[in-house]
Design a protein around this motif. Structure first.
Motif, mmCIF file in Angstrom:
data_model
loop_
_atom_site.group_PDB
_atom_site.id
_atom_site.type_symbol
_atom_site.label_atom_id
_atom_site.label_comp_id
_atom_site.label_asym_id
_atom_site.label_seq_id
_atom_site.Cartn_x
_atom_site.Cartn_y
_atom_site.Cartn_z
ATOM 1 N N UNK A 1 0.823 -1.210 0.000
ATOM 2 C CA UNK A 1 0.000 0.000 0.000
ATOM 3 C C UNK A 1 0.858 1.261 0.000
ATOM 4 N N UNK A 2 1.988 1.203 0.675
ATOM 5 C CA UNK A 2 2.894 2.357 0.684
ATOM 6 C C UNK A 2 3.371 2.668 -0.726
ATOM 7 N N UNK B 1 0.312 6.935 -6.569
ATOM 8 C CA UNK B 1 -0.803 7.880 -6.702
ATOM 9 C C UNK B 1 -0.333 9.321 -6.561
ATOM 10 N N UNK B 2 0.620 9.563 -5.639
ATOM 11 C CA UNK B 2 1.172 10.909 -5.476
ATOM 12 C C UNK B 2 1.907 11.329 -6.739
ATOM 13 N N UNK C 1 -3.567 16.493 -6.071
ATOM 14 C CA UNK C 1 -4.936 15.971 -6.132
ATOM 15 C C UNK C 1 -5.008 14.485 -5.786
ATOM 16 N N UNK C 2 -3.973 13.978 -5.132
ATOM 17 C CA UNK C 2 -3.918 12.547 -4.819
ATOM 18 C C UNK C 2 -4.750 12.180 -3.587
ATOM 19 N N UNK C 3 -5.229 13.174 -2.852
ATOM 20 C CA UNK C 3 -5.904 12.886 -1.578
ATOM 21 C C UNK C 3 -7.075 11.917 -1.726
ATOM 22 N N UNK C 4 -8.026 12.213 -2.629
ATOM 23 C CA UNK C 4 -9.208 11.349 -2.752
ATOM 24 C C UNK C 4 -8.856 9.941 -3.228
ATOM 25 N N UNK C 5 -7.983 9.795 -4.243
ATOM 26 C CA UNK C 5 -7.588 8.429 -4.626
ATOM 27 C C UNK C 5 -6.930 7.657 -3.475
#
Length: 919
Positions: free
Chosen positions: A18-19, A25-26, A32-36
């Motif tokens: 997950x890390x 994703x970042x 804008x990676x927060x929601x994903x």
């Protein structure tokens, strides 16, 4: 649970993978990676919960593994969020010494014991002052956790604030006691631990213990103060998880232990007791996890509907005489009982340790008070103790003797001796059970004059009671799966013995005036105590427990040392212990045949006295609120009528004399309006004068006179009727078909439960109906507003201003939990219970307006109701009707009886209720 022992951790959550996904994703979405990332973590959280739920389904008793797995899952989520925030959201650059932070799990999360929907309790600790960077990071972490739908309990403090607040707040001190490092600055966490123990804990041990026990006692009081409540709170109830936690907190605070297992090393538990601790904790954690998974929320109350489902999930099966849910709950209460036993031993040891410390200090340092000896036992500080470790092994009869001495001398039993008794209880075998000395001691304890209830409870906790009386051991922790009984069978029985003792000592004379007098007139008080002990002894065996219990009594009474006459009395009392309540609550006590049948069964005044007392303590011991003045009045009325018949051997007066005597009393009550007895009373037949009590007749005559003077077509009078603990509702109206069921419907719509009803028609064609009404909790209506609502509702029902059936169906059940029970409707016809009427008893699930629905069916089947008597036993109602056909005759035709039965069963069915609710 040590999280390192959780198997296949990556199947729960793979933090390393997950890390990497978060980093990707970042890189892809930038700011804008927060929601994903939230979507990714929410999917991981759901998948982890599903995995743990599957594991629990496969190993349904693995409470430690499931709760430890939940904590592990949350740990990894918190670590991932923490790392993302400080690496990608608020990277610190060159951090100052103040820009440090540690994330600490506290409370249940800190203990690594989380149910699926437990709160996530986190303490963020920072150095001597908070920096803007720390505040930003903490806020960002919290928003991520909230967005994942987690219930977060959080605090953010500097080390100085942590110390200051822990000193002044017990809850904070307890939470920090569970503190566990999750992530962040490790050195800061360790420094916090050192400061907590050196600046907060040291020197405050005794204060902490006192405050925790006060807190525990208040929690117990708030939740019913019994570990045997049939809908227990798994977390906060007496004998539940919180009591185990309290032991651990106290041990940890005093001895600085890191885990519960270390309580053995410091001498607070034996290895066997610690295994009991873990077994009880693991089972209750499993139950709590099942509760959370089934309900999808943080639910800790083991309600009836949950009990059935969890019993199935935990693979409990039906056995002869005992359902799966009853077996599951019996096992639950055995664990709760064990928690109580461990608590007593543990706290007594703590108390002794403090006492020894106090003795080593001050003026009396080195001075020892010598214990006195009593029948070979040591007595010191109000406690009785065995003089040596092999005391019970040398003579197992002493396992009974010590409890008898404790009761007769008003002593507590030393915790180490309780531990010995528990350990050595297995020595009680057939030879001890049949030993005359042991049985004489037991009988002295059972009928003790100080506090047999408390000492019998200690005896039960130590396992001695069930060993010495194996039949009692069979009902130990046995639940009765219904809404009527509040306690397990053994707890109910011990409470009943305590109530009998209190009645004998004159402490309950106000509530039980007859029993308080009668108990001093029985021939054998010890026979009465044995009858109370044995009245429910055969529950859970399959079959009528009263009949089976009588057989047990015939076997046990001679063993206890009772003679043939006492044995015969006890066996009869056990077999008939429900006779008096069934007669008083389900039959018309003004019908001579009711008294005649009851007296034929009772046969003697001695039986009657004993049965009256046994019935009173049995009802009262069911639980809070089950005894009320209405029940006391009915039982008293039955007792008085039966006593008169037994004493004189015949009815004192014929019908004519009884009516004349009643009229004379009513005239005296009416005083200056005594002329109403002749003026109005002439319209009322003999049946009315015999059926109604004098004070109700007085009210009816005045109401009738006023109503006819005003030419009212409908007169409704409501008032609080203290003598019966209910509200008296008297309705006078022109008699017409269906009047009774419509009045009943109106009362139900106003929120009233009818507990008794008498229906009369005067010679001039007017109906005079008297109802006794209570609210759903069994209390009378008193306020003018409530009484006014009843009047309006009856008036609307009789004038057809409302549609009764659909309106009544919409009213919620007073206790919706009744849907957890299967209550098969049953109709019983009895043409022998009355010389004039057919008696119909309907047993069904209690629900809004059941009486109204049944009365309507009787009306539509052209039956006339003369009186109705309503009794509720939790989820089950028993409604009894005295009826005739339109010609005033009994119903004897088998075809007619079958038709009425079908109609009543249909009216009482769950299907009919569902149809009406859908209208």
């Amino acid at each position: 649970m040590n999280q390192a022992k959780i198997p296949k951790q990556r199947k729960i959550i793979d933090r390393k993978k997950l890390s990497g996904d978060i980093a990707a994703l970042v890189a892809e979405h930038g700011e804008k990676a927060r929601q994903p990332i939230i979507d990714l973590l929410r999917a991981a959280l759901d998948a982890g919960r599903d995995e743990l739920a599957e594991r629990l389904a496969k190993k349904p008793s693995s409470g430690h593994e499931c709760s430890g797995g939940q904590s592990f899952l949350i740990d990894q989520i918190v670590r991932l969020i923490h790392d993302h925030v400080i690496e990608n959201v608020y990277p610190p650059g060159n951090r100052s010494a103040s820009e440090r932070m540690t994330v600490t799990a506290v409370g249940g999360y800190g203990r690594a014991e989380m149910a699926p929907h437990s709160d996530v309790d986190i303490a963020f600790l920072t150095p001597s002052r908070r920096t803007p960077w720390c505040e930003q990071v903490i806020e960002a972490i919290l928003y991520f956790l909230w967005d994942l739908g987690l219930q977060v309990g959080h605090s953010s403090r500097t080390l100085d604030e942590m110390v200051k607040m822990a000193k002044s707040d017990l809850t904070i001190r307890t939470a920090l006691l569970e503190g566990r490092y999750v992530w962040g600055d490790r050195e800061l966490y360790e420094e916090a631990g050192r400061r907590f123990y050196s600046e907060v804990v040291n020197g405050t041990e005794q204060t902490f213990v006192t405050e925790k026990l006060q807190e525990r006692n208040e929690r117990h009081r708030r939740l019913g103060n019994s570990r045997y409540l049939v809908e227990p709170n798994v977390k906060d109830g007496k004998g539940g998880l919180r009591d185990l936690h309290t032991l651990y907190w106290i041990g940890k605070y005093i001895h600085k232990v890191r885990s519960a297992s270390e309580l053995v090393d410091v001498g607070l538990f034996t290895p066997q007791e610690y295994r009991s601790f873990r077994r009880a904790e693991g089972f209750m954690l499993a139950v709590r996890c099942h509760l959370h998974i089934i309900t999808g929320r943080a639910e800790d109350r083991l309600t009836f509907d949950m009990q059935r489902e969890i019993a199935s999930r935990m693979n409990f099966a039906d056995r002869t005489g005992k359902s799966a849910v009853e077996r599951f709950m019996q096992f639950y209460f055995i664990q709760a009982k064990r928690v109580g036993s461990l608590t007593g031993i543990f706290l007594a040891h703590i108390d002794e340790q403090f006492a020894q410390k106090r003795a080593r200090k001050g003026f009396f340092a080195g001075f020892t008070v010598r214990p006195r000896m009593l029948k070979g036992y040591r007595v010191y500080g109000g406690k009785i103790a065995a003089p040596g470790d092999k005391w019970f092994q040398d003579d197992p009869v002493r396992l009974i003797e010590i409890f008898q001495i404790a009761e007769s001398e008003g002593l507590e039993i030393h915790p180490e001796t309780m531990r010995q008794a528990d350990r050595d209880s297995a020595l009680i075998k057939a030879d001890i059970q049949n030993d005359p000395r042991a049985n004489a001691l037991f009988l002295d304890l059972l009928a003790g004059r100080n506090d047999p209830e408390m000492v019998l409870r200690w005896m039960n906790e130590a396992g001695v009671f069930g060993r010495f009386v194996p039949d009692f051991g069979k009902v130990n922790s046995q639940m009765q799966f219904d809404m009527y009984h509040h306690y397990t069978v053994d707890e109910h029985t011990i409470r009943a013995i305590g109530l009998l003792n209190r009645i004998e000592k004159g402490e309950l004379t106000k509530d039980h005036p007859r029993s308080a007098k009668l108990i001093h007139r029985v021939n054998s008080r010890r026979a009465l105590y044995v009858a109370v002990l044995l009245h429910d002894i055969a529950k859970g065996r399959g079959g009528d427990h009263s009949v089976l219990g009588g057989d047990v009594a015939e076997k046990l009474c001679p063993r206890f040392g009772l003679d043939d006459q006492e044995t015969s009395l006890v066996a009869w009392l056990v077999r008939q212990h429900l006779l008096m309540s069934a007669t008083a609550f389900k039959r018309d006590l003004t019908d001579p045949k009711t008294i005649e049948d009851f007296v034929i069964e009772v046969q003697s005044l001695e039986r009657l006295r004993n049965l009256m007392i046994l019935t009173a303590v049995d009802i009262r011991a069911v639980g809070p609120g089950t005894w009320n003045s209405w029940k006391g009045q009915l039982l008293g009325e039955l007792y008085d009528n039966a006593q008169e018949r037994l004493r004189l051997g015949h009815v004192r007066h014929g019908r004519k004399e009884r009516v004349a005597a009643k009229k004379a009393v009513v005239a005296e009550e009416l005083a200056d309006r005594s002329e109403l007895v002749d003026e109005v009373g002439k319209f009322f037949g003999d049946a009315y004068w015999i059926a109604e009590p004098e004070d109700v007749i007085s009210r009816n005559l005045v109401q009738y006179k006023v109503a006819r003077g005003l030419e009212e077509q409908l007169s409704i009078h409501c008032e609080y009727y203290a003598a019966r603990g209910a509200t008296l509702v008297s309705v006078i109206a022109a008699d017409h078909p269906g009047l009774f069921y419509r009045i009943a419907g109106g009362i139900h719509l106003a929120g009233g439960n009818i507990i008794d009803a008498r229906i009369h028609t005067t010679q001039s064609g007017w109906a005079v109906d008297n109802f006794l009404v209570q609210d759903p909790s069994g209390s009378p209506f008193r306020e003018e507003r409530q009484l006014g609502r009843i009047k309006t509702s009856i008036s609307d029902a009789l004038a057809n201003r409302i549609e009764l059936a659909p309106q009544l169906a919409k009213r919620p059940l007073p206790i919706s939990r009744s849907k957890a029970f299967v209550v098969q409707p049953r109709v019983i016809f009895d043409n022998r219970a009355s010389n004039r009427f057919t008696v119909i008893e309907v047993n069904a699930r209690d629900r809004p307006a059941l009486l109204n629905r049944l009365a309507r069916e009787l009306f539509e089947n052209q039956l006339i109701v003369q009186s109705a008597h309503v009794t509720a036993y939790g989820e089950r109602a028993a409604d009894t009707f005295y009826v005739t056909d339109l010609l005033g005759q009994k119903i004897t035709s088998s075809e007619r009886l079958a038709s009425v039965e079908k109609a009543l069963l249909d009216a009482a069915s769950d299907r009919r209720q569902a149809e009406l609710e859908s209208v």
